[in-house]
Design an enzyme around this catalytic site. Structure first.
Site, PDB file in Angstrom:
ATOM      1  N   CYS A  10       0.846  -1.196   0.000  1.00  0.00           N
ATOM      2  CA  CYS A  10       0.000   0.000   0.000  1.00  0.00           C
ATOM      3  C   CYS A  10       0.887   1.255   0.000  1.00  0.00           C
ATOM      4  CB  CYS A  10      -0.918   0.011   1.220  1.00  0.00           C
ATOM      5  SG  CYS A  10      -0.046   0.173   2.794  1.00  0.00           S
ATOM      6  N   CYS A  13       3.014   1.596   3.122  1.00  0.00           N
ATOM      7  CA  CYS A  13       4.134   0.643   3.149  1.00  0.00           C
ATOM      8  C   CYS A  13       5.266   1.106   2.235  1.00  0.00           C
ATOM      9  CB  CYS A  13       3.653  -0.742   2.726  1.00  0.00           C
ATOM     10  SG  CYS A  13       2.321  -1.399   3.737  1.00  0.00           S
TER      11      CYS A  13
END
Length: 82
Positions: A10, A13
């Site tokens: 994501c 991240c």
């Protein structure tokens, strides 16, 4: 130093991984950075809310992206403990 960024890819991240690499370069330290995207491995590490940050086998944070200053503090603290 072994650093793992735990998350499925994501935006948070990816941001954490980018910031980790920037801090390592600025501090001029030797470290391997690995991105762990396998949900089973992430859960096994104890991260229920990604992203997670593991340094030398210990979870240092999960569920948020630290500021660059916070991340620098985490990494320098681990270095001082070594």
């Amino acid at each position: 130093m072994e650093i793992k960024v735990l998350g499925m890819g994501c935006a948070k991240c990816n941001s954490l991984e980018k910031t980790v690499r920037e801090v390592i370069n600025e501090l001029a330290i030797e470290a391997t950075v690995e991105k762990v995207t396998d949900i089973k491995e992430i859960a096994k590490a104890g991260v229920m809310v990604p992203p997670g940050l593991m340094i030398n086998g210990k979870i240092k944070l999960s569920g948020k992206v630290p500021t660059k200053a916070e991340l620098t503090n985490i990494i320098t603290t681990v270095l001082a403990e070594s």
